[in-house]
Design an enzyme around this catalytic site. Structure first.
Site, PDB file in Angstrom:
ATOM      1  N   GLU B 287       0.825  -1.210   0.000  1.00 14.68           N
ATOM      2  CA  GLU B 287       0.000   0.000   0.000  1.00 14.68           C
ATOM      3  C   GLU B 287       0.861   1.263   0.000  1.00 14.68           C
ATOM      4  O   GLU B 287       0.494   2.256  -0.586  1.00 14.68           O
ATOM      5  CB  GLU B 287      -0.978  -0.012   1.183  1.00 14.68           C
ATOM      6  CG  GLU B 287      -0.343  -0.358   2.518  1.00 14.68           C
ATOM      7  CD  GLU B 287      -1.351  -0.471   3.651  1.00 14.68           C
ATOM      8  OE1 GLU B 287      -2.560  -0.290   3.443  1.00 14.68           O
ATOM      9  OE2 GLU B 287      -0.908  -0.743   4.791  1.00 14.68           O
ATOM     10  N   ASN B 377      -3.199   4.410  15.741  1.00 18.90           N
ATOM     11  CA  ASN B 377      -3.502   4.946  14.413  1.00 18.90           C
ATOM     12  C   ASN B 377      -4.801   4.339  13.895  1.00 18.90           C
ATOM     13  O   ASN B 377      -5.808   4.992  13.770  1.00 18.90           O
ATOM     14  CB  ASN B 377      -2.363   4.648  13.440  1.00 18.90           C
ATOM     15  CG  ASN B 377      -1.061   5.332  13.833  1.00 18.90           C
ATOM     16  OD1 ASN B 377      -1.064   6.489  14.224  1.00 18.90           O
ATOM     17  ND2 ASN B 377       0.043   4.611  13.761  1.00 18.90           N
TER      18      ASN B 377
END
Lengths: 501, 501
Positions: B287, B377
Site C-alpha cells: 500500500e 492509528n
C-alpha cells in the site's frame, strides 16, 4: 475396469502410523466413510498391541461419526484441520488430547499445496462414478466439492470409496477447479453465482490409485433443530432489515447472493426472506446448502445456488439426484477454496449471515470458544464470508442457557471477527447497525438494541466503570461476567466491584 | 482552460457545516492541503461567532497536519474514516472528541459507493495536471491513488488543488481503476505486480467542477525513525526466515511479492532481504512505498513495485519524478481498493509483514489500541494484507518503554487479527512459526521464541494458572499484566495471585 477392488479393511491395513490423510467431503456430506471406520479398528488393535498408531486428517470442513467420531474415540488422530463438529472429537479436543488447528476453510487446500503441513500420504475420496481415460481415471464426487482435487494431486496414493448410496447423477452438479499457485495464479473467472469454470471430475493418475472400496453407506449429514420463537424472531428481524436496506437503495434492486451459516437460525432467516414479497427471487452463494434452500429452489424462490456441499437430509439428497434435469442448471458444487474465496465473495457482493457464540459491546464476535476455552466447532467459513461480504451480519439469541448467559458481553472471551469485520448484529431483541459508528456509539446501540432486558443494566454498569480512550474498558473487570458464570453459575450475579482494582 | 480559478479561502467559504468531504491522498502523500487549512480557519471563525461548524472527512488512509491536524485542532470534524496517524487528531480521538471509524482501507471506496456513509458533498483532489476533454476534465493525481475516482464520481461538487510542487510527470505512474459494484463487478484483471488495467487520469464532469485552487505546497510525508539494533535484528530474523522457507521450497523459487508496513522495521526487513544474495530480485505489492523501496528500485534489487502511495521524503519524490523514463515502466500507483484488494493479494501470493502493538500467547494480534483503550492509528491495510497473504507475518520488539511493557501478553487488550490470520510472529528474540500448531503448541513456541527473558517466567506462570479447554486461559487474570502496567507502572510487577478468583 482395470482398477483393484479391495475391502475397507484391506485399504485400512495399508495405512501406516503417522501417515497424513486428505479426504473428500465438506461437513459430513461427501466424506469417505468406509475406510476410516476400519482404520479406527486398526488403531485400537495396534494400541492394544502396545504400538503407536495415529494419523493426520485433513478435510474440506467437518466430517461425521465415521471419521472424526470413530478416530477420536480410538485416539487415532495426531493432527486435525481445518474444522470439526463431532461431539466425541470435541470432547477429546477440550481434554487436550488432539492437536486441532482451526483454520479458515478457504485456506486449507492452498496451504496444503504450499507445503505448510508436510507431505500427504493418502487421499481417500468418496465417488459416485469412475471413468477410465488413458493413463488417468476421471472420478466423480458425491455431495461435496471439498479439497478433493488437491488431495488427489498431492497424495502419494489414492483410495476411492465408490459409494452406491449416491447416484452417479451427482456428477452434473460438480464444477471441479483447482487454481494454480502463486506466482502463476490467474483470476478465478466466476462472475455470476452459476458460472462453471472447471470440469465435472477429479483426475487420478492410474499409478496413484491403490484400490477401490465398493460400499453403500448413507451420508451422515446432521439433522438441525427446528426453529423456535427466538430463532424465528431473529429470522424475521434480519429479513426486515434487509428489506429496509433494499428500499433505501443500499442493496441493489436485483438483490445480492446470500450466504447463511448452518443451523436453525439460517433456516429461519431464509424462510422469512422467502416469504417477504418485497425481496425479489434471489441467489445463494454459500458453503453449505441445507434442506430449506432445496425447498426454495423447487419453488423457484431461490434461482441459482452455489456451495461446497449439499448438507441435507438423505431424502432431500435423493430428491436432488432424482430431479437432476432441473438442478443441473441451477445448482453448482465447488471446491471449498472457491465457494469460500474472498475474491468471489467480494466480487459478487455476498450478504453474509452467521451465528456468533457471543458478541461484545464494540462489535467483536466469538464464533468458536465457550468461555474463551472450550472449542465448540471452529471458525469454519464465517471469516471467509464475513470479512469479504457486502454486508457482514452476525446473529445470536441475546441469552443462552435459559438466561444464565448473556450473549452480549463487555469483552469477547475469544475473538474470531474484529469490529472491522462486523456491520450488523441481530438478536431476538433487535438489530444494531454498526456501520459508520465509532466504538462509543456502537456500545450504546448494542445495549439498546440487542441486549436482553435482564442484562441491560449490567452492561450500562460496565460502561460506567469503563475508562476511555477511543474504546472504553475496565480490563480487570472485562471478563467479570464470564467469571461470574464460572463461579456463581449465572452472569446476572456479576458484581463488577469484585474485579475493579 | 475554461475552469474557474479560486483561492483556497474562497473554496473553503463554499463548504457548509455538516458537509461530507472525500479527499485525494493516502497517508499524507497526495492529500489536498490548501483548502482544508482555510476550512480550519473558517471553522474557528464560525465557532467564535457561536455557530456549529463540523465536516465529515473521508480519505484513502491517513493525512497530514494540513488536514487531520488543523481540522482536529479547530474541532471541525464531525466524523472521520478510515485511518489517521496525526498526533493532534489522536489526542482528540482519545479524549472522545471525534467520532472516528477505523476501517479496513480496502473497504472505504466501495462502502462509500454502497451508500453506507450518506451523501458526499465535496471531493477535494490534489492534481498535477488538468486536461479538457469534451464535457469532462481529465485530471492527473500526484503521489497517491487513494479513493479519488470514487470521491469524484460520488461528490456533488469537486474542488481541485493544482499543486505545482508535484511534477506533471506523476501521471505516468498512475493506473486509475474503479470497479463496478455488485451485481455487476468483474474480476480485477491484475495477474502480475506491474499490470495496468485502467487509465492514467480521473474523470471530472465539467458541471461538477466548482473551482481550481493553484498552489505550491510540499507533500507532508513523514520521516521515519532510523532503524536501531532491535529493528535491525527483527529485519535480519525475518529475512533469515524467508530465506529458509525459500530453501525448503515453501516459497517458490521466483520468490513472491512483498508487502511490508510503514516505518523503520519495514525498512530494516527490506534492507536485510535486499542484502541476502539467496533471495532473487523481487517485486513489491503493497500500500505504501517508502524511500527504501525507491533506493532498491534504482539498483534493480526491486524489479516492479505497485502501491497506493509514494510516502517518501520530498527529495526522493523528486528523484522519481525526474527519472520517469525508468519508473514509468516499474512503478504503479493504484486506488486503495486495488492496492489492498483481497482478490489480488491472494492471487499474487503476497508475503505480508506488519508490525503489531502486542500479540498474545495464542497468536492473536493488536494493531490499534494501547492498553485496549487508546487508539494509536488504526488497522489501516494490515487486515487486508495479513488476512489474504501467502504468509502472514507480524513483527514487534519483545518489549516497549524500556522493558516496562511486554509486547507478548496472555490476552491482547484489543484484537485486530485473529489466530486464524497470523502465521509467524517475529521479535528481536526469535521467530515463532505458528503454522499447523494447536493453541497449546503456539503458546509454548511463542514464550520460548519471542518473549523477552524478563517476561518468560511471568508468561509460564500465566500458563500454570490458565485452565483448559482447547485454549487455556484464566479470564480474571488475563489482563493482569496490563493492569499492573496501569497501576504499578511496570508489567514485570504483575502478581497473578491478585487476580485469580
Amino acid at each position: 475396469m482395470a482398477y483393484t477392488r479391495m475391502t475397507a479393511a484391506e485399504a485400512a491395513a495399508l495405512i501406516n502410523n503417522n501417515d497424513n490423510i486428505a479426504m473428500s467431503g465438506f461437513t459430513p456430506a461427501g466424506v469417505a466413510k468406509a475406510v476410516t471406520r476400519e482404520l479406527a479398528k486398526k488403531a485400537e488393535a495396534e494400541h492394544a498391541a502396545g504400538r503407536e498408531f495415529k494419523v493426520g486428517i485433513f478435510t474440506g470442513a467437518s466430517t461425521g461419526q465415521s471419521t472424526d467420531g470413530v478416530l477420536a474415540n480410538a485416539q487415532a488422530i495426531k493432527y486435525r484441520a481445518p474444522y470439526t463438529t463431532n461431539p466425541d472429537f470435541r470432547k477429546r479436543v477440550n481434554m487436550g488430547e488432539i492437536p486441532y488447528n482451526d483454520l479458515h476453510l478457504s485456506h486449507m487446500a492452498q496451504e496444503l499445496r504450499y507445503g505448510f503441513y508436510g507431505e500427504i500420504d493418502w487421499a481417500i475420496l468418496e465417488v459416485c462414478d469412475i471413468e477410465e481415460c488413458g493413463n488417468e481415471y476421471h472420478v466423480y464426487l458425491t455431495a461435496a466439492g471439498g479439497i478433493s482435487p488437491t488431495a488427489a494431486r498431492l497424495a502419494k496414493h489414492v483410495i476411492l470409496e465408490l459409494n452406491s448410496f449416491h447416484n452417479p447423477n451427482a456428477k452434473f452438479i460438480h464444477d471441479v477447479y483447482e487454481p494454480l499457485d502463486p506466482p502463476y495464479r490467474k483470476a478465478i473467472p466466476i462472475e455470476k453465482v452459476g458460472d462453471r469454470i472447471g470440469v465435472p471430475y477429479v483426475v487420478i493418475p492410474k499409478d496413484k490409485l491403490v484400490g477401490v472400496v465398493e460400499c453403500n453407506i448413507p451420508d451422515e449429514a446432521r439433522a438441525f433443530k427446528d426453529s423456535d420463537p427466538i430463532t424465528e424472531k431473529i429470522g424475521f428481524l434480519t429479513a426486515e432489515f434487509l428489506v429496509s436496506e433494499l428500499a433505501k437503495g443500499r442493496i441493489p434492486k436485483e438483490f445480492l447472493p446470500l450466504q447463511s451459516g448452518v443451523g436453525s437460525t439460517a433456516n429461519a432467516i431464509l424462510g422469512a426472506l422467502g416469504q417477504d414479497k418485497q425481496v425479489p427471487d434471489f441467489n445463494i452463494y454459500t458453503e453449505v446448502i441445507q434442506n430449506s434452500v432445496i425447498d426454495m429452489m423447487i419453488t423457484g424462490r431461490v434461482k441459482d445456488a452455489s456451495a461446497c456441499s449439499l448438507t441435507v437430509s438423505n431424502d432431500c439428497l435423493m430428491q436432488v439426484y432424482d430431479n437432476m434435469d432441473y438442478f443441473k442448471d441451477h445448482l453448482t458444487l465447488r471446491q471449498s477454496e472457491i465457494s469460500n474465496s474472498p475474491e468471489i465473495i467480494r466480487r459478487l457482493g455476498v450478504i453474509a449471515i452467521n451465528t456468533a457464540i457471543e458478541c461484545d459491546l464494540y462489535g467483536n464476535a466469538n464464533s468458536t470458544h465457550i468461555s474463551g476455552v472450550k472449542m465448540m466447532n471452529g471458525i469454519g467459513g464465517s471469516g471467509d464470508f464475513e470479512r469479504n461480504a457486502y454486508l457482514s451480519i452476525f446473529t445470536c439469541p441475546s441469552t443462552a442457557k435459559g438466561g444464565l448467559i448473556s450473549s452480549i458481553v463487555p469483552f469477547v472471551s475469544h475473538q474470531d471477527h474484529s469490529e472491522h469485520d462486523v456491520n450488523i448484529i441481530v438478536t431476538e431483541q433487535g438489530v444494531a447497525d454498526l456501520r459508520g459508528k465509532c466504538p462509543e456509539e456502537r456500545a450504546k446501540l448494542i445495549i439498546e438494541q440487542c441486549v436482553h432486558p435482564d442484562y441491560k443494566q449490567l452492561l450500562w454498569d460496565y460502561m460506567k466503570i469503563a475508562k476511555g480512550g477511543h474504546t472504553r474498558h475496565n480490563l480487570p473487570a472485562a471478563f467479570a461476567m464470564h467469571d461470574s458464570l464460572a463461579r456463581k453459575g449465572d452472569m446476572r450475579l456479576t458484581d463488577f466491584a469484585e474485579y475493579v482494582k
